[in-house]
Motif scaffolding. Structure first.
Motif, PDB file in Angstrom:
ATOM      1  N   ASP A  63      -4.374   1.765   0.258  1.00  0.00           N
ATOM      2  CA  ASP A  63      -4.195   2.083  -1.069  1.00  0.00           C
ATOM      3  C   ASP A  63      -5.645   2.741  -1.537  1.00  0.00           C
ATOM      4  OD1 ASP A  63      -3.696   2.089  -3.990  1.00  0.00           O
ATOM      5  OD2 ASP A  63      -2.524   0.296  -4.019  1.00  0.00           O
ATOM      6  N   SER A 118      -7.504  -3.230   0.731  1.00  0.00           N
ATOM      7  CA  SER A 118      -7.038  -2.695   1.822  1.00  0.00           C
ATOM      8  C   SER A 118      -7.633  -1.487   2.676  1.00  0.00           C
ATOM      9  CB  SER A 118      -5.624  -1.538   1.335  1.00  0.00           C
ATOM     10  OG  SER A 118      -6.012  -0.544   0.365  1.00  0.00           O
ATOM     11  N   VAL A 163       0.808  -0.962  -0.031  1.00  0.00           N
ATOM     12  CA  VAL A 163      -0.021  -0.056  -0.079  1.00  0.00           C
ATOM     13  C   VAL A 163       0.726   1.262   0.054  1.00  0.00           C
ATOM     14  CG1 VAL A 163      -2.095  -1.102   1.125  1.00  0.00           C
ATOM     15  CG2 VAL A 163      -0.322   0.171   2.434  1.00  0.00           C
ATOM     16  N   PHE A 210      -6.868   0.305  -4.078  1.00  0.00           N
ATOM     17  CA  PHE A 210      -6.915  -1.086  -3.778  1.00  0.00           C
ATOM     18  C   PHE A 210      -8.053  -1.429  -2.906  1.00  0.00           C
ATOM     19  CE2 PHE A 210      -4.470  -4.909  -1.639  1.00  0.00           C
ATOM     20  CZ  PHE A 210      -5.125  -5.858  -2.802  1.00  0.00           C
ATOM     21  N   GLU A 211      -9.356  -1.914  -3.272  1.00  0.00           N
ATOM     22  CA  GLU A 211     -10.477  -2.040  -2.361  1.00  0.00           C
ATOM     23  C   GLU A 211     -10.062  -3.030  -1.052  1.00  0.00           C
ATOM     24  OE1 GLU A 211     -12.681   0.010  -2.566  1.00  0.00           O
ATOM     25  OE2 GLU A 211     -13.734  -1.021  -0.908  1.00  0.00           O
TER      26      GLU A 211
END
Ligand SMILES: Nc1nc2c(ncn2[C@@H]2O[C@H](COP(=O)(O)OP(=O)(O)OP(=O)(O)O)[C@@H](O)[C@H]2O)c(=O)[nH]1
Ligand SMILES: [Mg+2]
Length: 314
Positions: free
Chosen positions: A109, A115, A32, A112-113
């Motif tokens: 991130d 995360s 991330v 980036f789902e």
């Protein structure tokens, strides 16, 4: 010669508030941008960064000091469900660093789902004050990012920030937000110190970073690096460094060496350039590739390589 006792102004900040210092642990899923953030927050390239997940294997201290504050940032391995002993050691390192935290910096991130979901779940339960950093802000359009932050900023966080760690966008505001939440305390480390790790460890990490960049699939993950010799030879002479690159199998050794030694030569040259920048001086680097069978799964070999391994792992 005796020195005068420090005048009280030396321990107070520029706005003459109390001096604040403490540990700030970065936590989040792999990849991330935790290590990139640590480097940006400290202002030095201390932690290695690669596009591959699970780059960080151990905690790393990065120390930021100014007239009124000292933040000791702790970079951690990305949290994941461990499948083998090295990953258990990585998870333990991250959890232990969270125990030490005065402030927890939860990193997601923006692109980036999973995360984001992790932050909503586990991230929220971590030790307070908990600061949420929505990193990789550049991966979403403005409106989309605003909507994500509104959804996340539900009162459960002590503060929420957005950053693009690769460009430095939002870093100053994030650092300010963290420093103001540190407890009142004298400095924990000398103010000119940037980390507690020995130089050889940085050197080994730069070689490992290059291996992660130059090798694909499972091979880079099977690599551990240990610096065997580090000799400064005086004025005008290059520092002599000898390092072992461990792999887990004979076949991997062939891949790391490459046809006619091409691959290891390239890794050596690129690593040397990075080490020379880091040490600000010339370096002679000798790399040797060695098989240490299945080291990622074997507690004794992990300990040999300096990893902390829980007792029950044998
Ligand atoms: N686009 C973009 N990429 C970023 C940003 N921050 C970090 N990255 C990239 O994301 C990748 C992973 O960064 P790292 O800092 O190694 O991530 P990490 O969380 O430390 O990863 P692990 O150590 O594997 O847990 C690298 O390729 C970085 O250059 C950002 O703000 N925007
Ligand atoms: Mg990292």
């Amino acid at each position: 010669m005796r020195t005068e006792p420090s005048p009280p102004t030396e321990t107070t900040g520029p706005e003459s508030g109390p001096f604040r210092a403490g540990f700030v642990t970065l936590a989040g899923l792999p990849n991330v941008g935790k290590s990139t953030l640590l480097n940006a927050l400290v202002g030095e390239r201390l932690a290695i960064v690669t596009p591959k997940p699970q780059t960080t294997r151990r905690r790393l201290l990065g120390i930021y000091s100014d007239a009124g504050h000292q933040a000791v940032f702790i970079d951690t391995p990305g949290l994941l469900e461990p499948r083998y002993t090295l990953q258990r050691s990585m998870r333990d390192e991250a959890l232990a660093a969270l125990e030490d935290a005065d402030v927890t910096l939860v990193v997601v991130d923006a692109g980036f789902e999973p995360s984001v979901e992790w932050a909503r779940g586990t991230g929220r339960t971590l030790r307070h004050p908990t600061v949420l950093c929505v990193n990789k802000a550049d991966r979403r359009s403005g409106e989309d990012l605003d909507a994500l932050i509104r959804a996340l900023d539900d009162g459960g966080w002590d503060a929420v920030f957005r950053t693009t760690a690769t460009t430095g966008e939002g870093i100053d505001a994030l650092r300010e937000g963290i420093l103001s939440r540190l407890p009142e305390s004298p400095a924990l480390y000398p103010e000119d110190e940037l980390s507690d790790a020995p130089v050889r460890e940085f050197v080994a990490e730069l070689i490992r970073e290059t291996c992660l960049e130059e090798l694909e699939q499972e091979v880079p993950y099977s690599i551990a690096v240990q610096v065997e010799q580090f000799k400064e030879r005086g004025e005008g002479e290059p520092t002599y460094i000898e390092a072992l690159v461990f792999v887990e199998r004979e076949s991997q050794k062939g891949i790391v060496i490459g046809a006619g030694g091409e691959t290891i030569k390239r890794i050596g040259r690129r690593s040397r350039e990075k080490i020379e920048r880091f040490l600000d001086g010339r370096v002679y680097l000798e790399l040797r590739v060695k098989v240490l069978a299945n080291w990622r799964k074997r507690a004794d070999r992990l300990r040999l390589l300096g990893f902390r391994v829980p007792q029950e792992e044998g």
